[in-house]
Every structure is written in C-alpha cells, then in structure tokens.
Design a protein around this motif. Structure first.
Motif, PDB file in Angstrom:
ATOM      1  N   LEU A  24       0.625   8.999  -2.891  1.00  0.00           N
ATOM      2  CA  LEU A  24       0.101   8.208  -1.994  1.00  0.00           C
ATOM      3  C   LEU A  24      -0.880   6.985  -2.318  1.00  0.00           C
ATOM      4  CD1 LEU A  24      -0.444   7.843   1.333  1.00  0.00           C
ATOM      5  CD2 LEU A  24      -2.437   9.278   1.139  1.00  0.00           C
ATOM      6  N   LEU A  25      -1.696   7.480  -3.218  1.00  0.00           N
ATOM      7  CA  LEU A  25      -2.877   6.853  -3.600  1.00  0.00           C
ATOM      8  C   LEU A  25      -2.406   5.396  -4.294  1.00  0.00           C
ATOM      9  CD1 LEU A  25      -5.955   9.219  -4.150  1.00  0.00           C
ATOM     10  CD2 LEU A  25      -5.578   7.691  -2.441  1.00  0.00           C
ATOM     11  N   ARG A  26      -1.434   5.926  -5.184  1.00  0.00           N
ATOM     12  CA  ARG A  26      -0.783   4.781  -6.039  1.00  0.00           C
ATOM     13  C   ARG A  26       0.083   3.768  -5.150  1.00  0.00           C
ATOM     14  NH1 ARG A  26      -0.505   8.832  -9.968  1.00  0.00           N
ATOM     15  NH2 ARG A  26       1.048   9.844  -8.940  1.00  0.00           N
ATOM     16  N   ARG A  27       0.410   4.436  -4.090  1.00  0.00           N
ATOM     17  CA  ARG A  27       1.037   3.143  -3.050  1.00  0.00           C
ATOM     18  C   ARG A  27       0.183   2.541  -2.267  1.00  0.00           C
ATOM     19  NH1 ARG A  27       3.517   5.632   0.796  1.00  0.00           N
ATOM     20  NH2 ARG A  27       3.607   7.963   0.004  1.00  0.00           N
ATOM     21  N   VAL A  28      -1.114   3.205  -1.735  1.00  0.00           N
ATOM     22  CA  VAL A  28      -1.755   2.708  -0.872  1.00  0.00           C
ATOM     23  C   VAL A  28      -3.231   1.972  -1.337  1.00  0.00           C
ATOM     24  CG1 VAL A  28      -0.701   3.973   1.269  1.00  0.00           C
ATOM     25  CG2 VAL A  28      -3.057   4.524   0.259  1.00  0.00           C
ATOM     26  N   ASP A  29      -3.518   2.670  -2.464  1.00  0.00           N
ATOM     27  CA  ASP A  29      -4.928   2.007  -3.012  1.00  0.00           C
ATOM     28  C   ASP A  29      -4.669   1.905  -4.406  1.00  0.00           C
ATOM     29  OD1 ASP A  29      -7.535   1.036  -2.735  1.00  0.00           O
ATOM     30  OD2 ASP A  29      -8.262   3.448  -3.049  1.00  0.00           O
TER      31      ASP A  29
END
Lengths: 153, 205
Positions: A17-22
């Motif tokens: 998730l973090l690699r995609r959204v932030d």
C-alpha cells in the motif's frame, strides 16, 4: 476487511500500500539527484553554532512567525558569519556580518537562485529577497572560500 | 542492503519508483568516494538506494508532503556537504537516517507545533491528507482502511514499519542503526506495532 493472520503478510500488505500511495514523489527524487550540483569542495564548511529559534523553542517561548528576527551564527576556524533572518510569507530578509570584518562578495544561494551582494568594510551586508526554504551563504576573502551549512530561512 | 530474511515479505513487483534500484552491485563506500569527486552516476545510485528510506522516515514523523520534501532535501544537501567525510560505507544508511531525524525534529520545533517533540506522531490524525496522484493510487476501501489505521499508529511505530517494509528489507542491524534502537527490541516492537495496527483495523467500521 480481511486482515491477514500472519505478521509477515500484514507487513507485506502495508508495504504494498505505502509503495503505491506514498512513494517518494518524483519531484523529491529530482531535487535529491540535482543536489550534487551544490557540491563545493573548495570551500570550508561553516557550521551552525547558535540559533535563536532553537533556543526559544527549547525554552518553550511562544513567538509569532515573522515577529522577531531569528539570529544564527555559523563558524569555521577563525571565520564566522552572524545572520539576522526576518521571515515573511515567501521571502526572507537576511542581514549579515562576516568575520573577520572585511569587504567581500557574498552569495546567498536559495530556491530562486543566487543573490550576490558586496559586504562593506565592516563585513556587513543585506539581502531582501531570499526565497523562503533552504538557504546558504558563501563568501571569499584572502582567496579562501567559506559556505555555511544549508539552513531554513 | 541485503535481505535479512526477517519479515522480508514480497508482494509482487515493486512500483516504478523502485525499479531503478541497483542494490545488488551497490557499494556505498565506492559510491561515496566517486560522488565526492563529483560523479553524478554514483550520486544517483546513492539516491536510488536510500531515497525511499529517507522519504519514509521523514513521513514517519507525520510531516505533510511539502514539509517532508523540505526535510528530505535538507538531508541530501547535508550529505553533499559531508560526502567526502563518510569513509565507512556501511554507516551511510544510519548517517542519512540520523540526519533526516534531526531535520524533521528541527522543523517540528521551528514550526512550534503545539505538541512536544517527544510526542510528535502520537496524536491520532486519521484525516491525514493525501493529495492527487496518491489518492488515485488507492484501489478500494481496504486500501483506505489500512491507510487510515496506519495513520493512527504512533510515530515510532510508523517509522519502524516504514523501514521494515522497504524492498529489499534492510537487515535488523541496519534497522537498529537507522532508528537508533537496540537490535533486540526490533522484533518485539514490530510485533507490538502490528498488533496495534490489527486492533485499529478491527475497530474500523
């Protein structure tokens, strides 16, 4: 939601998730890459030795941004610069004095480019339109060059 | 950085920003020496290897996008200032992390937020803003719930999980150096943070 049973899976899901959204934004990467151009191996690095903003924060004094100028001192060997920085919304006014006191060409590097100013015989100078953000001050006298550390103005 | 095997769970292909990592043949000491001489390619390899870590730590202080960008930029400029001074390549990750931490705390202090520095990141703020492209990267409600739950974790947990989720996952010794934690406490803290995250996910409606 379906919460994974194992910690490894939960961490994996979070990483995904973090690699995609932030992720690190492209502009941040470009600025990081471009930073090497500020390399100045022939200058001595004057380190921040005092900062009124840090001292006030430590004492938990409340000040309004822009109300009182911030005082900073940078030093390397017997060379130093005192700066008085008055921040406004997007710009800062920088009043400085280099030591030893002498005329010198002072350059102030900041987000909008480089401002150049001549220090008077006492080493004093003023620059009014320094872009807020990361700034450093460089000068030369007697053939040796000094730059301060980068700081936020 | 090499995978320690401790929690290095992989979830498919990394995003486009990570594809330029050349971790396998990246030698920090050699890259530092070359960058100190002005070698742009060597510098780029350092940014690629540590960029996501530096960004993740800055964001782990719960800074907004622009504030995190300032902190990250200050960190890279400081590395340029000291690029010739760091001789031991294996200290580079910790050096960058320490510098990021110092810059983040400096920014929090200067901006005189109403929260003491030690507690930075402890306040619950589930309305943490995500701007344009990132919002679009949210695929579904599950993404939004996980993001929200992660945002409720305290700063130390956010920073630890941000570092542990890096791909490749740094070994625990590096995680310890980077976050200034004893190696022995990483496993238990990881378990505690993930358990808190689970709790938040469960009580999300």
């Amino acid at each position: 939601m379906n919460i994974p049973a194992s910690d490894d899976e939960l961490l994996g899901m979070l990483g995904d998730l973090l690699r995609r959204v932030d992720p690190m934004p492209e502009m941040v990467r470009e600025a990081a890459t471009a930073s090497l151009a500020w390399r100045d191996p022939d200058s001595a690095l004057a380190m921040l030795i005092s900062d009124s903003a840090a001292e006030q924060a430590d004492k938990q004094l409340t000040t309004v941004r822009g109300a009182a100028p911030r005082l900073l001192t940078f030093e390397v060997g017997d060379r130093a610069v005192d700066l008085e920085v008055t921040s406004e919304a997007r710009q800062a006014r920088v009043v400085g004095q280099i030591m030893p006191n002498a005329t010198a060409t002072v350059t102030i590097q900041h987000g909008d480019g480089t401002s150049e100013v001549e220090a008077d015989a006492l080493g004093r100078f003023v620059v009014n339109d320094v872009a807020s953000g990361l700034v450093r001050v460089c000068w030369s006298n007697d053939g040796s060059r000094v730059c301060t550390e980068w700081f936020f103005a | 950085m090499i995978d320690s095997g401790c929690g290095g769970h992989r979830t498919g292909a990394p995003g486009p920003l990570l594809t330029s990592r050349t971790v396998a043949d990246f030698e920090p000491a050699a890259a530092l020496a070359l960058a100190a001489g002005g070698d742009q390619q060597a510098w780029d390899s350092i940014v690629s290897a540590y960029g996501e870590m530096v960004w993740g730590i800055a964001r782990g202080y719960r800074l907004s996008g622009p504030d995190a960008a300032d902190v990250v930029q200050a960190t890279w400029l400081k590395l340029v200032e000291h690029v010739g001074d760091i001789r031991e390549g294996d200290r580079l990750g910790a050096w960058l992390a320490t510098t990021t931490r110092r810059e983040a705390l400096g920014l929090l202090r200067r901006s005189k937020r109403d929260i003491p520095v030690e507690d930075a990141g402890l306040t619950e703020a589930d309305d943490r803003e995500i701007d344009g492209p990132e919002q679009r990267a949210m695929r579904n409600d599950e993404d939004r719930m996980l993001w929200k739950a992660f945002g409720r974790l305290n700063g130390p947990c956010q920073r630890l999980l941000r570092v542990l989720m890096l791909d490749p996952a740094p070994p625990y010794v590096e995680v310890a150096a980077v976050l200034d934690m004893p190696v022995g406490s990483i496993g238990p803290t990881r378990a505690r943070c993930l358990s808190t995250l689970r709790g938040f996910l469960k009580d999300t409606p």
